[in-house]
Write an enzyme that holds these catalytic residues in place. Structure first.
Site, short mmCIF file in Angstrom:
data_model
loop_
_atom_site.label_atom_id
_atom_site.label_comp_id
_atom_site.label_asym_id
_atom_site.label_seq_id
_atom_site.Cartn_x
_atom_site.Cartn_y
_atom_site.Cartn_z
N ARG A 1 0.84 -1.20 0.00
CA ARG A 1 0.00 0.00 0.00
C ARG A 1 0.87 1.25 0.00
O ARG A 1 1.80 1.38 0.80
CB ARG A 1 -0.92 0.05 1.22
CG ARG A 1 -1.70 1.37 1.24
CD ARG A 1 -2.92 1.34 2.02
NE ARG A 1 -3.65 2.60 1.90
CZ ARG A 1 -4.65 2.94 2.67
NH1 ARG A 1 -5.06 2.11 3.60
NH2 ARG A 1 -5.26 4.08 2.50
N ARG B 1 -7.39 0.54 -2.65
CA ARG B 1 -6.15 0.26 -1.93
C ARG B 1 -5.95 -1.23 -1.75
O ARG B 1 -6.91 -1.99 -1.69
CB ARG B 1 -6.11 0.98 -0.60
CG ARG B 1 -7.35 0.81 0.22
CD ARG B 1 -7.55 2.04 1.10
NE ARG B 1 -8.78 1.99 1.82
CZ ARG B 1 -9.83 2.75 1.55
NH1 ARG B 1 -9.80 3.59 0.57
NH2 ARG B 1 -10.92 2.67 2.27
N ASP C 1 -6.29 -1.97 3.85
CA ASP C 1 -6.66 -0.82 4.68
C ASP C 1 -6.92 -1.33 6.10
O ASP C 1 -7.90 -2.03 6.33
CB ASP C 1 -7.91 -0.14 4.12
CG ASP C 1 -8.30 1.10 4.89
OD1 ASP C 1 -7.41 1.78 5.42
OD2 ASP C 1 -9.51 1.40 4.95
N ASP D 1 -7.53 -0.24 10.00
CA ASP D 1 -7.93 0.88 10.86
C ASP D 1 -7.91 0.44 12.31
O ASP D 1 -8.27 -0.69 12.64
CB ASP D 1 -9.34 1.35 10.51
CG ASP D 1 -9.43 2.00 9.15
OD1 ASP D 1 -8.57 2.84 8.84
OD2 ASP D 1 -10.36 1.67 8.40
#
Length: 107
Positions: free
Chosen positions: A28, A39, A42, A44
């Protein structure tokens, strides 16, 4: 989409750095000009225990957690009673969002 519950002794910013390093390891490349584009990966940081973190590079709970079915529904499968600071239980938040056709794999 998926969620995971992990135990760590890393403080929140160090954990975020570790997540960003994992993303980079999978190829990424963060482009500041593209906020919500495609992407490779990802990751989080949604919650950090019951803590609230409000820093320029990190907000916990994730600012959109309580609004996103694609996060709330899998989170409710593994931690329905977990509290989202300022928003109540995960289960209750999940019941208030439109599922948008999201279903568990095989479900």
């Amino acid at each position: 989409n998926a969620v995971a519950c992990v135990q760590t002794e890393l403080p929140p910013l160090a954990l975020l750095d570790a997540l960003l390093a994992l993303e980079a390891g999978f190829g990424r490349v963060r482009d500041p000009a593209v906020h919500w584009g495609p992407r490779v990966l990802d990751l989080d940081l949604l919650l950090y225990g019951g803590q609230v973190v409000d820093l320029p590079d990190l907000q916990v709970p994730h600012p959109y957690l309580h609004q996103r079915a694609f996060v709330l529904l899998p989170l409710a499968e593994i931690a329905p009673e977990t509290m989202i600071p300022g928003h109540g239980r995960v289960r209750d938040a999940a019941m208030q969002v439109d599922a948008c056709g999201i279903a568990p794999i095989g479900g």
